[in-house]
Design a protein around this motif. Structure first.
Motif, PDB file in Angstrom:
ATOM      1  N   VAL A  28       0.849  -1.194   0.000  1.00  0.00           N
ATOM      2  CA  VAL A  28       0.000   0.000   0.000  1.00  0.00           C
ATOM      3  C   VAL A  28       0.884   1.243   0.000  1.00  0.00           C
ATOM      4  O   VAL A  28       1.828   1.349   0.795  1.00  0.00           O
ATOM      5  CB  VAL A  28      -0.937   0.008   1.228  1.00  0.00           C
ATOM      6  N   VAL A  29       0.585   2.174  -0.895  1.00  0.00           N
ATOM      7  CA  VAL A  29       1.351   3.417  -1.007  1.00  0.00           C
ATOM      8  C   VAL A  29       0.513   4.552  -0.424  1.00  0.00           C
ATOM      9  O   VAL A  29      -0.574   4.842  -0.933  1.00  0.00           O
ATOM     10  CB  VAL A  29       1.708   3.727  -2.475  1.00  0.00           C
ATOM     11  N   LEU A  79       2.931  10.149  -2.770  1.00  0.00           N
ATOM     12  CA  LEU A  79       2.895  10.215  -4.230  1.00  0.00           C
ATOM     13  C   LEU A  79       3.651  11.413  -4.772  1.00  0.00           C
ATOM     14  O   LEU A  79       4.217  11.360  -5.860  1.00  0.00           O
ATOM     15  CB  LEU A  79       1.432  10.247  -4.712  1.00  0.00           C
ATOM     16  N   GLU A  80       3.632  12.546  -4.042  1.00  0.00           N
ATOM     17  CA  GLU A  80       4.303  13.738  -4.541  1.00  0.00           C
ATOM     18  C   GLU A  80       5.825  13.623  -4.464  1.00  0.00           C
ATOM     19  O   GLU A  80       6.538  14.461  -5.013  1.00  0.00           O
ATOM     20  CB  GLU A  80       3.849  14.965  -3.756  1.00  0.00           C
ATOM     21  N   HIS A  81       6.332  12.587  -3.774  1.00  0.00           N
ATOM     22  CA  HIS A  81       7.788  12.450  -3.613  1.00  0.00           C
ATOM     23  C   HIS A  81       8.373  11.306  -4.433  1.00  0.00           C
ATOM     24  O   HIS A  81       9.603  11.222  -4.535  1.00  0.00           O
ATOM     25  CB  HIS A  81       8.140  12.219  -2.141  1.00  0.00           C
ATOM     26  N   ILE A  82       7.531  10.419  -4.982  1.00  0.00           N
ATOM     27  CA  ILE A  82       8.097   9.218  -5.602  1.00  0.00           C
ATOM     28  C   ILE A  82       8.844   9.533  -6.899  1.00  0.00           C
ATOM     29  O   ILE A  82       9.636   8.705  -7.361  1.00  0.00           O
ATOM     30  CB  ILE A  82       6.989   8.176  -5.890  1.00  0.00           C
ATOM     31  N   PHE A  83       8.603  10.721  -7.490  1.00  0.00           N
ATOM     32  CA  PHE A  83       9.307  11.076  -8.721  1.00  0.00           C
ATOM     33  C   PHE A  83      10.626  11.799  -8.462  1.00  0.00           C
ATOM     34  O   PHE A  83      11.329  12.140  -9.405  1.00  0.00           O
ATOM     35  CB  PHE A  83       8.427  11.959  -9.609  1.00  0.00           C
ATOM     36  N   THR A 122      -1.508   7.129  -9.214  1.00  0.00           N
ATOM     37  CA  THR A 122      -2.636   6.995  -8.283  1.00  0.00           C
ATOM     38  C   THR A 122      -2.522   5.658  -7.566  1.00  0.00           C
ATOM     39  O   THR A 122      -2.212   4.627  -8.197  1.00  0.00           O
ATOM     40  CB  THR A 122      -3.979   7.080  -9.018  1.00  0.00           C
ATOM     41  N   PRO A 123      -2.743   5.629  -6.248  1.00  0.00           N
ATOM     42  CA  PRO A 123      -2.673   4.357  -5.516  1.00  0.00           C
ATOM     43  C   PRO A 123      -3.889   3.479  -5.802  1.00  0.00           C
ATOM     44  O   PRO A 123      -4.993   3.978  -6.022  1.00  0.00           O
ATOM     45  CB  PRO A 123      -2.634   4.816  -4.048  1.00  0.00           C
ATOM     46  N   ARG A 124      -3.665   2.181  -5.828  1.00  0.00           N
ATOM     47  CA  ARG A 124      -4.758   1.233  -6.011  1.00  0.00           C
ATOM     48  C   ARG A 124      -5.279   0.798  -4.658  1.00  0.00           C
ATOM     49  O   ARG A 124      -4.537   0.680  -3.692  1.00  0.00           O
ATOM     50  CB  ARG A 124      -4.279   0.011  -6.785  1.00  0.00           C
ATOM     51  N   SER A 125      -6.569   0.545  -4.611  1.00  0.00           N
ATOM     52  CA  SER A 125      -7.141   0.005  -3.384  1.00  0.00           C
ATOM     53  C   SER A 125      -6.629  -1.425  -3.206  1.00  0.00           C
ATOM     54  O   SER A 125      -6.704  -2.250  -4.111  1.00  0.00           O
ATOM     55  CB  SER A 125      -8.664   0.007  -3.467  1.00  0.00           C
ATOM     56  N   GLY A 126      -6.083  -1.718  -2.066  1.00  0.00           N
ATOM     57  CA  GLY A 126      -5.504  -3.030  -1.816  1.00  0.00           C
ATOM     58  C   GLY A 126      -4.004  -3.083  -2.016  1.00  0.00           C
ATOM     59  O   GLY A 126      -3.388  -4.104  -1.709  1.00  0.00           O
ATOM     60  N   GLY A 127      -3.423  -2.005  -2.526  1.00  0.00           N
ATOM     61  CA  GLY A 127      -1.978  -1.951  -2.691  1.00  0.00           C
ATOM     62  C   GLY A 127      -1.552  -1.824  -4.136  1.00  0.00           C
ATOM     63  O   GLY A 127      -2.257  -2.226  -5.057  1.00  0.00           O
ATOM     64  N   GLY A 128      -0.397  -1.226  -4.336  1.00  0.00           N
ATOM     65  CA  GLY A 128       0.114  -1.028  -5.677  1.00  0.00           C
ATOM     66  C   GLY A 128      -0.210   0.348  -6.224  1.00  0.00           C
ATOM     67  O   GLY A 128      -0.814   1.188  -5.537  1.00  0.00           O
ATOM     68  N   LEU A 129       0.194   0.581  -7.457  1.00  0.00           N
ATOM     69  CA  LEU A 129       0.029   1.888  -8.098  1.00  0.00           C
ATOM     70  C   LEU A 129      -0.507   1.707  -9.506  1.00  0.00           C
ATOM     71  O   LEU A 129      -0.387   0.641 -10.114  1.00  0.00           O
ATOM     72  CB  LEU A 129       1.370   2.634  -8.179  1.00  0.00           C
ATOM     73  N   VAL A 148       9.459   4.666  -1.512  1.00  0.00           N
ATOM     74  CA  VAL A 148       8.359   4.630  -0.554  1.00  0.00           C
ATOM     75  C   VAL A 148       8.881   4.168   0.791  1.00  0.00           C
ATOM     76  O   VAL A 148       9.760   3.303   0.871  1.00  0.00           O
ATOM     77  CB  VAL A 148       7.247   3.685  -1.057  1.00  0.00           C
ATOM     78  N   LYS A 149       8.340   4.737   1.849  1.00  0.00           N
ATOM     79  CA  LYS A 149       8.789   4.354   3.184  1.00  0.00           C
ATOM     80  C   LYS A 149       8.589   2.853   3.397  1.00  0.00           C
ATOM     81  O   LYS A 149       7.564   2.279   3.059  1.00  0.00           O
ATOM     82  CB  LYS A 149       8.010   5.134   4.246  1.00  0.00           C
ATOM     83  N   GLY A 150       9.605   2.261   3.975  1.00  0.00           N
ATOM     84  CA  GLY A 150       9.541   0.826   4.218  1.00  0.00           C
ATOM     85  C   GLY A 150      10.259   0.005   3.180  1.00  0.00           C
ATOM     86  O   GLY A 150      10.479  -1.188   3.363  1.00  0.00           O
ATOM     87  N   ALA A 151      10.607   0.615   2.034  1.00  0.00           N
ATOM     88  CA  ALA A 151      11.324  -0.129   0.995  1.00  0.00           C
ATOM     89  C   ALA A 151      12.752  -0.385   1.439  1.00  0.00           C
ATOM     90  O   ALA A 151      13.391   0.440   2.076  1.00  0.00           O
ATOM     91  CB  ALA A 151      11.297   0.634  -0.327  1.00  0.00           C
ATOM     92  N   ASP A 152      13.243  -1.534   1.089  1.00  0.00           N
ATOM     93  CA  ASP A 152      14.603  -1.903   1.451  1.00  0.00           C
ATOM     94  C   ASP A 152      15.591  -1.151   0.563  1.00  0.00           C
ATOM     95  O   ASP A 152      15.614  -1.320  -0.642  1.00  0.00           O
ATOM     96  CB  ASP A 152      14.775  -3.421   1.271  1.00  0.00           C
TER      97      ASP A 152
END
Length: 388
Positions: free
Chosen positions: A323-324, A329-333, A372-379, A339-343
């Motif tokens: 889940v994002v 979203l404004e920082h991923i570019f 845009t984030p997807r419901s349930g996780g992902g983009l 994303v926080k939590g990524a290794d």
């Protein structure tokens, strides 16, 4: 002053209204002054005193027998004739003024176009420079006025920009050579050393670690160089089939997706866009790699291409995954942002430049990108590129 108009008037229309309006105002003032002066002239132009001796008969058959009646008749007749003459003068003058005003507006429109012709040349040259050729110059001839000064200033600015871009291209080329060469040498030396069957297990482990570090450095250099090259708007655009470049990127990603147990689905509808095929393929490849790497085993990635209204091509990449949060979203570019939590220690996730490169390439093509984030996780990443 023209804010009340229902449309946005061009500067040529404004100049036409200004020229014609000034002529019309001057004509109205002149007409009023003429009317006032002629009226005064009529009042001053009196008939000499006449003496009545006997009887006078008017044109309508009225008999005048007294001096007082004769004076009244003469005053009334003179006043009536003056009013008739002034009314005739006013009607004809207004008719002539309207005709001249129409001619003045037409002439003002033509003169405004002639005055603004150098400005149109400057605009056309600026568009050609922005779209195709940075070496074009205005080189405006004519008198040394404000428009020529503007054109000369614009040419000087283009000269500085041309030199700056040439310097940047040379720097990128030199940096590419200087940075890639030692990394390639290091990789070759390590591979040769690891191919020796007599190397101990500790050296084998050290060599693999150094190879992974060297590979990460190569990815970082390649990403930075591509990011530097893609920051500028494209000057050479060609018709590119978006579904074709998406298909090539898909083939390069399938093996990695199978290794990570991620299903890849594709719906590639033909969509012709304008741009650089290599850079457009980089957009699709980076989005697919990002979607595969930041996914979960058993997840899926879907890529679609289509032609959308406005003669633009659309590339959409959706994926399952963590889940994002919306505020991320404004920082991923941004470069080196994840994303926080990524290794951040695993080199197989990339170096954090993928989406930054995608955004830079999309901007260079004059397109847009939306996450845009997807419901349930992902983009869901949606890219639109203008048509050719």
């Amino acid at each position: 002053m023209l804010a009340w108009l229902p449309f946005r008037p061009t500067i040529r229309i404004r100049l036409t209204l200004l020229y014609g309006g000034m002529f019309l105002m001057a004509g109205v003032v002149l007409l009023l002054l003429m009317y006032f002066f002629i009226r005064q002239a009529f009042q001053g132009a009196l008939l000499p005193p006449l003496r009545l001796s006997g009887q006078v008969t008017t044109p309508d058959g009225t008999a005048i027998t007294s001096q007082a009646a004769l004076d009244r008749y003469i005053d009334a007749f003179q006043t009536n004739q003056a009013n008739l003459a002034l009314n005739t003068l006013l009607r004809k003058s207004l008719t002539v003024l309207v005709c001249l005003a129409v001619i003045a507006f037409i002439a003002g429109y033509a003169m405004a176009g002639r005055v603004l012709r150098p400005l149109g040349r400057i605009t056309r040259t600026a568009r050609e420079v922005a779209s195709s050729d940075l070496h074009r110059r205005i080189e405006l001839d004519g008198p040394d006025d404000e428009l020529k000064e503007l054109a000369d200033t614009f040419d000087d600015m283009l000269d500085r920009l041309d030199r700056s871009f040439d310097s940047q291209r040379r720097f990128v080329a030199n940096a590419s050579h200087e940075l890639r060469t030692p990394l390639a040498i290091n990789r070759t030396l390590l591979e040769v050393q690891l191919s020796d069957p007599g190397v101990s297990a500790d050296l084998q482990q050290l060599g693999k670690t150094l190879l992974a570090t060297n590979e990460r450095s190569e990815q970082l250099v390649e990403g930075l160089l591509l990011l530097a090259r893609s920051e500028n708007e494209l000057t050479d655009r060609r018709a590119v089939e978006l579904s074709e470049v998406a298909g090539r990127a898909l083939e390069q990603t399938r093996s990695e997706a199978e290794r990570r147990e991620v299903e890849v689905r594709a719906t590639l509808t033909p969509a012709m866009v304008g741009g650089n095929g290599v850079l457009l393929e980089r957009i699709a490849l980076n989005l697919l790699q990002n979607a595969v790497r930041y996914n979960t085993p058993g997840g899926w990635v879907e890529i679609t291409t289509a032609l959308v209204p406005g003669n633009a091509g659309e590339l959409v990449v959706s994926n399952t995954g963590p889940v994002v949060p919306g505020y991320e979203l404004e920082h991923i570019f941004e470069p080196f942002r994840r994303v926080k939590g990524a290794d951040r220690t695993r080199s197989d996730k990339g170096v954090g430049l993928g989406l930054s490169i995608v955004r830079s390439v999309v901007r260079a093509h004059g397109g847009t990108i939306e996450a845009t984030p997807r419901s349930g996780g992902g983009l869901t990443m949606r890219v639109r590129i203008p048509g050719p």
